[in-house]
Design an enzyme around this catalytic site. Structure first.
Site, PDB file in Angstrom:
ATOM      1  N   TYR A 141      -4.607  -6.703  -2.086  1.00 15.80           N
ATOM      2  CA  TYR A 141      -6.005  -7.283  -1.301  1.00 15.80           C
ATOM      3  C   TYR A 141      -6.790  -8.025  -1.574  1.00 15.80           C
ATOM      4  CZ  TYR A 141      -4.718  -3.616   1.646  1.00 15.80           C
ATOM      5  OH  TYR A 141      -4.232  -2.861   2.969  1.00 15.80           O
ATOM      6  N   LYS A 189       4.310   1.727  -9.155  1.00 16.18           N
ATOM      7  CA  LYS A 189       6.170   2.109  -9.560  1.00 16.18           C
ATOM      8  C   LYS A 189       5.952   0.990 -10.899  1.00 16.18           C
ATOM      9  CE  LYS A 189       9.562   0.935  -7.447  1.00 16.18           C
ATOM     10  NZ  LYS A 189      10.678   1.732  -6.867  1.00 16.18           N
ATOM     11  N   ASP A 221       8.553   5.149  -4.215  1.00 18.97           N
ATOM     12  CA  ASP A 221       9.782   5.117  -3.057  1.00 18.97           C
ATOM     13  C   ASP A 221       9.883   6.382  -3.226  1.00 18.97           C
ATOM     14  OD1 ASP A 221       9.999   4.745  -5.442  1.00 18.97           O
ATOM     15  OD2 ASP A 221      11.800   3.986  -5.674  1.00 18.97           O
ATOM     16  N   ASP A 245      -2.578   2.678   1.399  1.00 20.92           N
ATOM     17  CA  ASP A 245      -3.220   2.070   2.193  1.00 20.92           C
ATOM     18  C   ASP A 245      -1.234   2.509   3.292  1.00 20.92           C
ATOM     19  OD1 ASP A 245      -3.981   0.242   5.079  1.00 20.92           O
ATOM     20  OD2 ASP A 245      -2.646  -0.830   4.485  1.00 20.92           O
ATOM     21  N   ASP A 249      -1.388   6.472   5.517  1.00 20.59           N
ATOM     22  CA  ASP A 249      -0.985   6.412   7.325  1.00 20.59           C
ATOM     23  C   ASP A 249       0.119   7.457   7.219  1.00 20.59           C
ATOM     24  OD1 ASP A 249      -2.753   4.745   8.106  1.00 20.59           O
ATOM     25  OD2 ASP A 249      -1.260   3.551   9.509  1.00 20.59           O
TER      26      ASP A 249
END
Ligand code: IPM
Ligand code: MN
Length: 368
Positions: A141, A189, A221, A245, A249
Site C-alpha cells: 500500500y 508467504k 494461500d 485486507d 473480507d
C-alpha cells in the site's frame, strides 16, 4: 468521561450507517453522563466534489485535534478513471498514515442467530471468533517505488517492511492474544518472499517475550482455505497489509455479511475506527445498508478510546439481542424464514432500545 470524535462519514452508505453509529454513541453518553462531542469533516469522493481533494486540510486538522476518528466509507465509481493517488481511497490512505495507527483490529465472529446467513454450514462456523491484526501502514500500500509507465507498459509496486514495523504490530497481536485464547497465527508467504521471511523471523523472535501465547505460522494461500474449513481453530491472526485486507473480507463469510464487520486502528496518535465494508454505491440511499458494522465499530471506540469496556459490551450485547429477536437488514436476511426485514434506520432504533434497557438495568442494579 470527555471524548471529542471526528466523524468522517464519506461516500455511498457511509453517512447512513455512521448516523446510526453516532446515535448509539450519543445514547451511551446520555445514559452514562459522559461528554461526547462530534465534529464533522469531509473525506473521499464527497471531498473531491466539494474541495477538489480527497482529504482537505480542514478534515486533517479536525482529525488530529480529536480523541478518535469515526469513518464511514470512501469510494465512488464516478472517480474510477482517476489514478490511485487522486481517487477517494487516497484520502483514506492519507488519513491512516497521518494518524499513525499501524495495527488494524478486525474481529470476525459467528453469530448463532445469523447461522443461516452464512453460506458455510452451521457446524463449521460454530464458535468461530477470530481477531485479525492487520498491519496498516506498510507493505504494497505504501512501498516505494510505485508507478505505471504507459509508454513501456510496465508498472511496479513495492512490498517493503522494516523489522521495527513488524515488531510493533506483532507486540499488539501478542498482547491481545494473551487476553484471549492465547494463540497467534502469523500469515505470510515465506516460501516465496524475502519480506515474508523477515516477517516470520521477527514474529518468531517477539513470541519469546510471550511464553503463554502459542505462535503458529501459515502461508497465506493455505490460510485462505483453513479460515473457511475450520475457522474456530484461529484466535488472533497477525498479517501484513494486503494479506489482511483480503483475509478479513473472506472472514466476513463467517459472520454472514461484510456489513457486520467493525474495525479499530490503534497504535498511533489518534485511533481510527471504520467498518470493514465499503461505500456500496448500489444500495446507497435505499435504506438497505446494514448499520451493525458501524455500530459495532462505535463499540470499539468505547473500548479503545474511551476506556468504557462495560458500555462497549452493552452495545455488542444489544446487537446480539436484536439479531436474536429476528431483525434483519437485507444482507443478513438470507435463508431465514422468521426474519423481520428492517431498514438501516429501524435497525439502529432497535439497537438503541436494547441498549437503553440494558444500561437502565445496570444503573438500577447499582442504585440498590
Ligand atoms: C479496507 C478497504 C481499503 C483498504 C480501501 C478502501 C483503500 O478495502 O479498509 O479494507 O484496502 O484498506
Ligand atoms: Mn478491504
Amino acid at each position: 468521561m470527555r471524548l471529542k470524535i471526528a466523524v468522517l462519514a464519506g461516500d455511498g452508505i457511509g453517512p447512513e450507517v455512521t448516523r446510526e453509529a453516532t446515535n448509539i454513541l450519543r445514547a451511551v453518553a446520555e445514559l452514562g453522563g459522559h461528554d461526547f462531542t462530534f465534529v464533522e469533516g469531509l473525506i473521499g469522493g464527497v471531498a473531491i466534489t466539494e474541495n477538489g481533494t480527497p482529504l482537505p486540510s480542514a478534515t486533517m486538522d479536525a482529525a488530529l485535534d480529536s480523541d478518535a476518528v469515526l469513518l464511514g466509507a470512501v469510494g465512488d465509481n464516478k472517480f474510477n478513471s482517476l489514478t490511485p493517488d487522486k481517487r477517494p481511497e487516497a484520502g483514506l490512505l492519507q488519513i491512516r498514515q497521518a494518524l499513525g495507527g499501524y495495527a488494524n483490529l478486525r474481529p470476525s465472529i459467528a453469530y448463532t442467530a445469523l447461522a443461516a446467513s452464512s453460506p458455510l454450514r452451521p457446524e463449521v462456523i460454530e464458535n468461530a471468533d477470530i481477531l485479525f491484526v492487520r498491519e496498516l501502514l506498510g507493505g504494497l500500500y505504501f512501498g516505494e517505488p510505485r508507478w505505471w509507465n504507459k509508454e513501456t507498459n510496465e508498472a511496479i509496486n513495492t512490498m517493503r517492511y522494516t523489522r521495527d514495523e513488524v515488531v510493533r504490530v506483532a507486540r499488539i497481536a501478542f498482547e491481545l492474544a494473551s487476553k484471549r485464547r492465547k494463540k497467534v497465527t502469523s500469515v505470510d508467504k515465506a516460501n516465496v518472499l524475502e519480506v515474508s521471511q523477515l516477517w516470520r523471523a521477527t514474529v518468531t523472535e517477539i513470541a519469546k517475550d510471550y511464553p503463554d501465547v502459542t505462535l503458529e505460522h501459515q502461508l497465506v494461500d493455505s490460510m485462505a482455505m483453513h479460515i473457511m474449513n475450520i475457522p474456530r481453530n484461529f484466535d488472533v491472526v497477525l498479517t501484513e497489509n494486503l494479506f489482511g485486507d483480503i483475509l478479513s473480507d473472506e472472514a466476513g463469510v463467517i459472520t454472514g455479511s461484510l456489513g457486520m464487520l467493525p474495525s479499530a486502528t490503534i497504535g498511533g496518535q489518534v485511533n481510527l475506527y471504520e467498518p470493514v465494508h465499503g461505500s456500496a454505491p448500489d444500495i446507497a440511499g435505499t435504506g438497505k445498508a446494514n448499520p451493525l458494522g458501524a455500530i459495532l465499530t462505535a463499540a470499539m471506540v468505547l473500548r479503545h478510546s474511551a476506556g468504557l469496556e462495560q458500555d462497549a459490551r452493552a452495545v455488542e450485547q444489544a446487537v446480539h439481542k436484536v439479531l436474536d429477536a429476528g431483525y434483519r437488514t437485507a444482507d443478513i436476511a438470507r435463508g431465514d424464514k422468521n426474519a423481520q426485514l428492517v431498514s438501516t434506520l429501524e435497525m439502529g432504533k432497535h439497537v438503541h432500545q436494547a441498549l437503553a434497557e440494558s444500561i437502565d438495568r445496570r444503573q438500577s442494579m447499582h442504585a440498590v
